[in-house]
Design an enzyme around this catalytic site. Sequence first.
Site, PDB file in Angstrom:
ATOM      1  N   LYS A 194      51.446  36.023  82.733  1.00 26.47           N
ATOM      2  CA  LYS A 194      50.961  34.785  82.133  1.00 26.47           C
ATOM      3  C   LYS A 194      52.014  34.267  81.166  1.00 26.47           C
ATOM      4  O   LYS A 194      52.628  35.043  80.427  1.00 26.47           O
ATOM      5  CB  LYS A 194      49.645  35.032  81.375  1.00 26.47           C
ATOM      6  CG  LYS A 194      49.158  33.850  80.545  1.00 26.47           C
ATOM      7  CD  LYS A 194      47.947  34.248  79.709  1.00 26.47           C
ATOM      8  CE  LYS A 194      47.576  33.139  78.725  1.00 26.47           C
ATOM      9  NZ  LYS A 194      46.445  33.522  77.857  1.00 26.47           N
ATOM     10  N   GLU A 239      40.450  28.943  66.289  1.00 26.27           N
ATOM     11  CA  GLU A 239      40.697  30.356  66.603  1.00 26.27           C
ATOM     12  C   GLU A 239      41.057  31.165  65.355  1.00 26.27           C
ATOM     13  O   GLU A 239      42.166  31.051  64.818  1.00 26.27           O
ATOM     14  CB  GLU A 239      41.804  30.493  67.640  1.00 26.27           C
ATOM     15  CG  GLU A 239      41.964  31.912  68.151  1.00 26.27           C
ATOM     16  CD  GLU A 239      42.536  31.977  69.550  1.00 26.27           C
ATOM     17  OE1 GLU A 239      42.661  33.084  70.086  1.00 26.27           O
ATOM     18  OE2 GLU A 239      42.851  30.911  70.119  1.00 26.27           O
TER      19      GLU A 239
END
Length: 439
Positions: A194, A239
């Site tokens: 990723k 976050e």
Amino acid sequence: MTSEPEVPRLRAVTRSLQRLPDLLSLPDPQRPMLWHRDDRGSVGLGETLRLGFRGPGRFRDAAEQWRRIAAAAEIDDPVRLPGTGLVALGTFAFDDRSAAESVLIVPRFVIARHRDAAWITEISLAGEASAPAASTVAPEVPAAAAPGPWPGTAFEPRALPSRADRDAGRDSVDAYIAGVREAVDRITSGEVEKIVLARQIEGRVEPGSDLRVPLRRLAEHYLDCWTFAVDGLVGASPETLIRSTGGAVSARVLAGTRARHHDDPQRDARARAQLLTSAKEQHEHAFAVQSVVTALSPHVRELRTSEEAFPLRLPNVWHLATDLGATLDERSSAIELVGALHPTAAVAGTPTAEAVEAIAELEPFDRGRYSGAVGWIDAAGDGEWVIALRCAQLSEPAEDGSLAVVASAGGGILAGSDPQHELTETVAKLSPITEAFAA
């Protein structure tokens, strides 16, 4: 033998406030310092001390310097709540090689609120005379002027730094599309699993514009996010990288995104359902959660996570989210935990080191503090830090007083990622800033 530099000796005096302040009205209109979410937060006014850090040791150096400063400080704090006493606000760059400075800033005054309690702290160098506000029993919050006019900022894709790209008319959108294709090729070939790629947009803020206006818009629209302004970095992050209070640690991991559709409830519900059932999004989310668990494990015990990822609804997007909780196994400071966690798979990729190198090759710009960390720390080493997302960096004023503003957003690229879909995701992630800065 080199002697250690002299530690600045600070004096922090905290006193309760009789009335709850409107924190969003108090920041300096041109140089705001703010940490805010719902009924909690703080505003910094003035600057008593600034510490700067660069390179791969920036978190370690900041934690060590702050530990020495806190140990030498004189603290008068009868309130004793999270964020009272000696406090610094800070922001850290994403990459070890970034030209952006990471900073800890100790304000002259901190005006703060935690639910139904409020206080003001004056922080001065030892020996300086105290101002009346922090030395009296019932101080008053400084009066705030009404917000000034906000003419609005129009954004456009940021020009690329290379002259060849500019001459060819290529901008950050072109580079992003090409970067996604290259990232997919590298993932397909097995180099990485990723890669998180970002792009940038830019605009200008007119001279004298009151930056409290976009900050209030962010705070009032994104209630589940921390709205922040530290050294020109402004935004509203969903976050939580780490929250450390008295040995208790918590974090929130976000990875996996779908744009919201407010004008079509059925389409919005389908987007939520697709997020929850998408193998790609679940796979990306699992990467991100595992990276946080792996980084935290050496520092904590009794690590707990949500049983399964849940959909977090924000005004602009749906996110897959997982909450984590733990108990500190040692007395690490919040900055040391941030250093252990950064960068997570949610902002870099997997494996992390290889993904960071790919980002340096595929992104034609320095991220600066975007996707780094922003938050605060107190004398005990406790604090709250979020990943610097949904944010923009403001420049120092130009000769005419205007400010350049650069906003960044990205997404996780996996095998099979579609460049146009990923581009659309960045548009949704940029909307908090573009809307907050709009006319």
